[in-house]
Design a protein around this motif. Sequence first.
Motif, PDB file in Angstrom:
ATOM      1  N   SER A 130      79.193  16.720  18.077  1.00  0.00           N
ATOM      2  CA  SER A 130      78.813  16.931  19.974  1.00  0.00           C
ATOM      3  C   SER A 130      78.708  18.298  20.226  1.00  0.00           C
ATOM      4  O   SER A 130      79.875  19.005  19.584  1.00  0.00           O
ATOM      5  CB  SER A 130      79.011  15.880  20.815  1.00  0.00           C
ATOM      6  OG  SER A 130      80.640  16.419  21.171  1.00  0.00           O
ATOM      7  N   PHE A 131      78.548  18.917  20.979  1.00  0.00           N
ATOM      8  CA  PHE A 131      78.271  20.839  21.199  1.00  0.00           C
ATOM      9  C   PHE A 131      79.750  20.040  21.893  1.00  0.00           C
ATOM     10  O   PHE A 131      80.970  21.096  21.726  1.00  0.00           O
ATOM     11  CB  PHE A 131      77.286  21.107  22.466  1.00  0.00           C
ATOM     12  CG  PHE A 131      76.244  21.225  21.714  1.00  0.00           C
ATOM     13  CD1 PHE A 131      75.738  21.961  21.132  1.00  0.00           C
ATOM     14  CD2 PHE A 131      75.002  20.282  21.814  1.00  0.00           C
ATOM     15  CE1 PHE A 131      74.588  22.226  21.031  1.00  0.00           C
ATOM     16  CE2 PHE A 131      73.670  20.283  21.867  1.00  0.00           C
ATOM     17  CZ  PHE A 131      73.561  21.284  20.884  1.00  0.00           C
ATOM     18  N   GLU A 132      80.586  19.211  22.835  1.00  0.00           N
ATOM     19  CA  GLU A 132      82.009  19.706  23.127  1.00  0.00           C
ATOM     20  C   GLU A 132      82.394  19.251  22.091  1.00  0.00           C
ATOM     21  O   GLU A 132      83.872  20.254  21.886  1.00  0.00           O
ATOM     22  CB  GLU A 132      81.869  18.602  24.049  1.00  0.00           C
ATOM     23  CG  GLU A 132      80.713  18.854  24.980  1.00  0.00           C
ATOM     24  CD  GLU A 132      79.786  17.966  25.676  1.00  0.00           C
ATOM     25  OE1 GLU A 132      78.860  18.369  26.557  1.00  0.00           O
ATOM     26  OE2 GLU A 132      79.352  17.975  23.961  1.00  0.00           O
ATOM     27  N   VAL A 301      87.114  16.998  29.493  1.00  0.00           N
ATOM     28  CA  VAL A 301      85.636  18.388  29.653  1.00  0.00           C
ATOM     29  C   VAL A 301      86.059  18.337  30.995  1.00  0.00           C
ATOM     30  O   VAL A 301      85.769  17.213  31.212  1.00  0.00           O
ATOM     31  CB  VAL A 301      84.217  17.851  28.799  1.00  0.00           C
ATOM     32  CG1 VAL A 301      83.503  18.477  29.063  1.00  0.00           C
ATOM     33  CG2 VAL A 301      85.425  17.030  27.657  1.00  0.00           C
ATOM     34  N   VAL A 302      85.785  19.947  30.958  1.00  0.00           N
ATOM     35  CA  VAL A 302      85.733  20.025  32.616  1.00  0.00           C
ATOM     36  C   VAL A 302      84.157  21.076  32.952  1.00  0.00           C
ATOM     37  O   VAL A 302      83.364  21.188  32.250  1.00  0.00           O
ATOM     38  CB  VAL A 302      86.353  21.132  33.464  1.00  0.00           C
ATOM     39  CG1 VAL A 302      86.753  21.635  34.662  1.00  0.00           C
ATOM     40  CG2 VAL A 302      87.477  20.086  32.679  1.00  0.00           C
ATOM     41  N   ALA A 307      85.446  25.553  36.012  1.00  0.00           N
ATOM     42  CA  ALA A 307      85.681  25.951  34.693  1.00  0.00           C
ATOM     43  C   ALA A 307      87.438  26.359  35.116  1.00  0.00           C
ATOM     44  O   ALA A 307      88.278  26.168  34.197  1.00  0.00           O
ATOM     45  CB  ALA A 307      84.828  27.561  34.093  1.00  0.00           C
ATOM     46  N   PRO A 308      88.053  26.790  36.738  1.00  0.00           N
ATOM     47  CA  PRO A 308      88.734  27.311  37.112  1.00  0.00           C
ATOM     48  C   PRO A 308      90.227  25.931  36.751  1.00  0.00           C
ATOM     49  O   PRO A 308      90.728  26.336  36.780  1.00  0.00           O
ATOM     50  CB  PRO A 308      88.849  27.828  38.761  1.00  0.00           C
ATOM     51  CG  PRO A 308      87.691  28.643  38.678  1.00  0.00           C
ATOM     52  CD  PRO A 308      86.456  27.732  37.917  1.00  0.00           C
ATOM     53  N   LYS A 322      92.095  19.418  22.643  1.00  0.00           N
ATOM     54  CA  LYS A 322      91.800  20.567  23.188  1.00  0.00           C
ATOM     55  C   LYS A 322      91.303  20.590  24.558  1.00  0.00           C
ATOM     56  O   LYS A 322      90.359  19.511  24.904  1.00  0.00           O
ATOM     57  CB  LYS A 322      90.463  20.771  22.472  1.00  0.00           C
ATOM     58  CG  LYS A 322      91.188  21.342  20.924  1.00  0.00           C
ATOM     59  CD  LYS A 322      91.539  23.195  21.189  1.00  0.00           C
ATOM     60  CE  LYS A 322      90.271  24.341  21.590  1.00  0.00           C
ATOM     61  NZ  LYS A 322      90.867  25.301  21.419  1.00  0.00           N
ATOM     62  N   VAL A 323      91.010  21.689  25.556  1.00  0.00           N
ATOM     63  CA  VAL A 323      90.189  21.431  26.782  1.00  0.00           C
ATOM     64  C   VAL A 323      88.993  21.838  26.550  1.00  0.00           C
ATOM     65  O   VAL A 323      88.989  23.438  26.362  1.00  0.00           O
ATOM     66  CB  VAL A 323      91.274  22.616  27.632  1.00  0.00           C
ATOM     67  CG1 VAL A 323      90.478  22.559  28.862  1.00  0.00           C
ATOM     68  CG2 VAL A 323      92.550  21.744  28.430  1.00  0.00           C
ATOM     69  N   VAL A 324      87.884  21.135  26.853  1.00  0.00           N
ATOM     70  CA  VAL A 324      86.534  21.506  27.122  1.00  0.00           C
ATOM     71  C   VAL A 324      86.118  22.140  28.263  1.00  0.00           C
ATOM     72  O   VAL A 324      86.196  21.214  29.265  1.00  0.00           O
ATOM     73  CB  VAL A 324      85.857  21.137  25.842  1.00  0.00           C
ATOM     74  CG1 VAL A 324      83.908  21.237  25.627  1.00  0.00           C
ATOM     75  CG2 VAL A 324      86.518  21.005  24.688  1.00  0.00           C
ATOM     76  N   ILE A 325      84.915  22.984  28.154  1.00  0.00           N
ATOM     77  CA  ILE A 325      84.010  23.306  29.485  1.00  0.00           C
ATOM     78  C   ILE A 325      82.790  22.521  29.414  1.00  0.00           C
ATOM     79  O   ILE A 325      82.391  24.111  28.014  1.00  0.00           O
ATOM     80  CB  ILE A 325      84.224  24.331  30.110  1.00  0.00           C
ATOM     81  CG1 ILE A 325      85.915  24.827  30.110  1.00  0.00           C
ATOM     82  CG2 ILE A 325      83.081  24.692  30.580  1.00  0.00           C
ATOM     83  CD1 ILE A 325      86.003  26.652  30.852  1.00  0.00           C
TER      84      ILE A 325
END
Length: 327
Positions: A130-132, A301-302, A307-308, A322-325
């Motif tokens: 996926s993109f994430e 995924v946020v 994003a903040p 990982k933390v993903v936006i």
Amino acid sequence: MRIFQIDTGGGLIAPATRPVPAPSAGEVLVRVKASSLNARDLLIVSGRYSIQVPPGRIPLSDGAGVVEAVGDGVSRFRVGDRVVSTFHPTWLYGPFPQWGEFHGTQRDGWLTEYIALDEQSLVAMPDQLSFEEAATLPCAALTAWSAVSGVGPGDTVLVQGSGGVSVFALQFARLAGARVLATTSSDEKARRLGTLGASDVVDYVSTPDWGAQVRALTGGGADRVVEIGGAGTLAQSVEAVAYGGQIALVGNLAAGGGMDVTRFFRRAATLRSISVGSRSDFERMNKVIGRHGLRPVIDRVVPFDQAPEAFAHFEKGPRFGKVVIGH
């Protein structure tokens, strides 16, 4: 288009808008679908990075998206292709040349809805991701890939913690047939590291002399140590590494310092700094990811407009992967 930029009002990042860029000759316009955070990004937005970053810079070096338009002369990609950023935009192949310009510091980064950039600084996404998932690859995955390059069956690898680089290093080392040990600070993370293939997990809080414990568990030390902490953990890594082994230095995140140079000398070990990797390294890694169906481990995924909160979680929250936006 909506963006987030380094805040001039005392925060970390602030929302703003800018015109959608048009791709110049040799460039592609990418509609960003996901981006991910690395430790350097938190240092950048908080003003603690090793170089000065101007206010208003769009952060993040890592992202994935879809090609929306191409400039004159573009031949590597077409509209509709799914692409991922490279951490070093100009390091295409061969030995590491020198430190250049990066997205998020000297160039605007991926915390935006659209980005125009040179076609040479992109690679194709692995088909099954996926993109994430793909957005986690440019820095953490390729750093881990480089850090464990050359290990194989019969080798022992030690990873530190459960951040992005360490988890990817565990996954890649296991694919190569190596035994992997890990350090962590919680039983739950230890369980998850075991599920990913770690044979042994050492609690570095209850066992501050974890280097000696690794030597005992391995009967002589780890052939490869993926060093995340830097000055704060290097002394223990020297204790943990096998005679003639290698410490792959990929981070400097732990406070403290000092290693016993004499002990390091007696290990006959090598300390090698890792500078992520080239575009051709990235493409080789992606082939392995595709062939083995490896899936990146995502902690959270946020949404883009929050994003903040991704930065706040990255800084303070317990993380695994990982933390993903998402965009």
